[in-house]
Design a protein around this motif. Sequence first.
Motif, PDB file in Angstrom:
ATOM      1  N   LEU A   7      33.049  45.425  55.131  1.00  0.00           N
ATOM      2  CA  LEU A   7      32.107  44.893  54.142  1.00  0.00           C
ATOM      3  C   LEU A   7      32.739  43.630  53.563  1.00  0.00           C
ATOM      4  N   LEU A   8      32.064  42.511  53.668  1.00  0.00           N
ATOM      5  CA  LEU A   8      32.688  41.255  53.229  1.00  0.00           C
ATOM      6  C   LEU A   8      32.472  40.991  51.740  1.00  0.00           C
ATOM      7  N   GLN A   9      31.627  41.804  51.109  1.00  0.00           N
ATOM      8  CA  GLN A   9      31.464  41.664  49.663  1.00  0.00           C
ATOM      9  C   GLN A   9      31.355  43.054  49.040  1.00  0.00           C
ATOM     10  N   PRO A  10      31.511  43.136  47.721  1.00  0.00           N
ATOM     11  CA  PRO A  10      31.448  44.456  47.086  1.00  0.00           C
ATOM     12  C   PRO A  10      30.130  45.164  47.393  1.00  0.00           C
ATOM     13  N   PRO A  11      30.176  46.456  47.711  1.00  0.00           N
ATOM     14  CA  PRO A  11      28.946  47.194  48.013  1.00  0.00           C
ATOM     15  C   PRO A  11      28.031  47.248  46.790  1.00  0.00           C
ATOM     16  N   PRO A  12      26.705  47.071  46.991  1.00  0.00           N
ATOM     17  CA  PRO A  12      25.786  47.025  45.858  1.00  0.00           C
ATOM     18  C   PRO A  12      25.569  48.376  45.178  1.00  0.00           C
ATOM     19  N   ASP A  47      56.050  46.811  53.004  1.00  0.00           N
ATOM     20  CA  ASP A  47      54.607  46.593  52.825  1.00  0.00           C
ATOM     21  C   ASP A  47      53.958  47.860  52.283  1.00  0.00           C
ATOM     22  N   LYS A  48      54.473  48.310  51.144  1.00  0.00           N
ATOM     23  CA  LYS A  48      54.033  49.592  50.613  1.00  0.00           C
ATOM     24  C   LYS A  48      52.519  49.650  50.378  1.00  0.00           C
ATOM     25  N   GLY A  49      51.945  48.519  49.974  1.00  0.00           N
ATOM     26  CA  GLY A  49      50.517  48.533  49.649  1.00  0.00           C
ATOM     27  C   GLY A  49      49.596  48.198  50.813  1.00  0.00           C
ATOM     28  N   TRP A  50      50.162  48.127  52.033  1.00  0.00           N
ATOM     29  CA  TRP A  50      49.367  47.630  53.163  1.00  0.00           C
ATOM     30  C   TRP A  50      48.130  48.480  53.464  1.00  0.00           C
ATOM     31  N   ILE A  51      48.263  49.815  53.428  1.00  0.00           N
ATOM     32  CA  ILE A  51      47.115  50.685  53.745  1.00  0.00           C
ATOM     33  C   ILE A  51      45.996  50.442  52.729  1.00  0.00           C
ATOM     34  N   GLY A  52      46.380  50.336  51.457  1.00  0.00           N
ATOM     35  CA  GLY A  52      45.394  50.062  50.414  1.00  0.00           C
ATOM     36  C   GLY A  52      44.683  48.736  50.645  1.00  0.00           C
ATOM     37  N   ILE A  53      45.447  47.710  51.025  1.00  0.00           N
ATOM     38  CA  ILE A  53      44.862  46.383  51.280  1.00  0.00           C
ATOM     39  C   ILE A  53      43.880  46.445  52.449  1.00  0.00           C
ATOM     40  N   LEU A  54      44.275  47.152  53.509  1.00  0.00           N
ATOM     41  CA  LEU A  54      43.403  47.284  54.685  1.00  0.00           C
ATOM     42  C   LEU A  54      42.086  47.961  54.302  1.00  0.00           C
ATOM     43  N   LEU A  55      42.176  49.057  53.553  1.00  0.00           N
ATOM     44  CA  LEU A  55      40.953  49.794  53.213  1.00  0.00           C
ATOM     45  C   LEU A  55      40.108  49.046  52.179  1.00  0.00           C
ATOM     46  N   GLU A  56      40.768  48.305  51.283  1.00  0.00           N
ATOM     47  CA  GLU A  56      40.007  47.459  50.347  1.00  0.00           C
ATOM     48  C   GLU A  56      39.174  46.436  51.109  1.00  0.00           C
ATOM     49  N   LEU A  57      39.780  45.883  52.156  1.00  0.00           N
ATOM     50  CA  LEU A  57      39.091  44.895  52.988  1.00  0.00           C
ATOM     51  C   LEU A  57      37.855  45.516  53.644  1.00  0.00           C
ATOM     52  N   TRP A  58      38.030  46.726  54.174  1.00  0.00           N
ATOM     53  CA  TRP A  58      36.928  47.412  54.850  1.00  0.00           C
ATOM     54  C   TRP A  58      35.807  47.811  53.896  1.00  0.00           C
ATOM     55  N   LEU A  59      36.181  48.093  52.647  1.00  0.00           N
ATOM     56  CA  LEU A  59      35.197  48.637  51.715  1.00  0.00           C
ATOM     57  C   LEU A  59      34.655  47.599  50.736  1.00  0.00           C
ATOM     58  N   GLY A  60      35.148  46.357  50.849  1.00  0.00           N
ATOM     59  CA  GLY A  60      34.635  45.308  49.973  1.00  0.00           C
ATOM     60  C   GLY A  60      35.117  45.413  48.534  1.00  0.00           C
ATOM     61  N   ALA A  61      36.315  45.991  48.328  1.00  0.00           N
ATOM     62  CA  ALA A  61      36.843  46.125  46.959  1.00  0.00           C
ATOM     63  C   ALA A  61      37.164  44.750  46.389  1.00  0.00           C
ATOM     64  N   SER A  62      37.015  44.630  45.073  1.00  0.00           N
ATOM     65  CA  SER A  62      37.133  43.298  44.479  1.00  0.00           C
ATOM     66  C   SER A  62      38.282  43.125  43.498  1.00  0.00           C
ATOM     67  N   ALA A  63      38.796  44.210  42.930  1.00  0.00           N
ATOM     68  CA  ALA A  63      39.686  44.042  41.770  1.00  0.00           C
ATOM     69  C   ALA A  63      41.044  43.449  42.115  1.00  0.00           C
ATOM     70  N   GLY A  64      41.584  43.759  43.316  1.00  0.00           N
ATOM     71  CA  GLY A  64      42.964  43.347  43.594  1.00  0.00           C
ATOM     72  C   GLY A  64      43.867  44.008  42.575  1.00  0.00           C
ATOM     73  N   SER A  65      44.718  43.213  41.896  1.00  0.00           N
ATOM     74  CA  SER A  65      45.616  43.842  40.911  1.00  0.00           C
ATOM     75  C   SER A  65      45.081  43.677  39.487  1.00  0.00           C
TER      76      SER A  65
END
Length: 228
Positions: A7-12, A47-65
């Motif tokens: 998802l390239l943007q946050p899910p509606p 790269d402790k946070g790598w799995i989180g970053i990958l799944l954020e990318l897939w799910l369109g998460a926006s907050a980052g840190s």
Amino acid sequence: MHSIKPLLQPPPDEQILLAQAQNLAGYSLGELAAIAGLPVPPDLKRDKGWIGILLELWLGASAGSKPEQDFAALGIELKTIPIDSLGRPLETTFVCVAPLTGNTGVVWETSHVRHKLRRVLWIPVEGERQIPLADRRVGSPLLWEPSPEEEQQLRLDWEELMDLIVLGQVERITARHGEVLQLRPKAANSKALTEAIGADGSRILTLPRGFYLKKNFTAALLARHFHV
């Protein structure tokens, strides 16, 4: 397997978010990284946070840190959780950084911990060390909000830990404090110090602390929902 794409943007809405999270179940991290064009690190040491970053990318998460939830518009926080072959969590779950000064008058209702845990999308991921990172599979998602009992448990621990911080006892807090929520140092290295209140009320320098959910809490939560 059917073709899926990030998802390239946050899910509606949460239906789209949940559907996308369900689509990821069964895929390996390597497969998801390849489709998303993200290199897989050899391991998670650096790269402790790598799995989180990958799944954020897939799910369109926006907050980052940022301090808001990962899906701020939906009021949902994303948490990946490494599990063993029996579906039990392998580590504690970071919630947020603990404020060590300026805590006069803080209450549970408006606390950062409560805000972050109001609604959580849990995504279990195989975490056993013998499975190469790229081969670890993503599990079925769980959208959770604390029951009144869970919220009460969290609240009591939070209040106990915040009382100790306010009373200048931060250095005395160990990971054993708290039934389901613990406070422990969170810093990349021992030089990253922050201000806190000392026992005599003066300012001291100490390691930053973070709130973490203990494994007994997340294990019970996963077991109840997945009938482990």
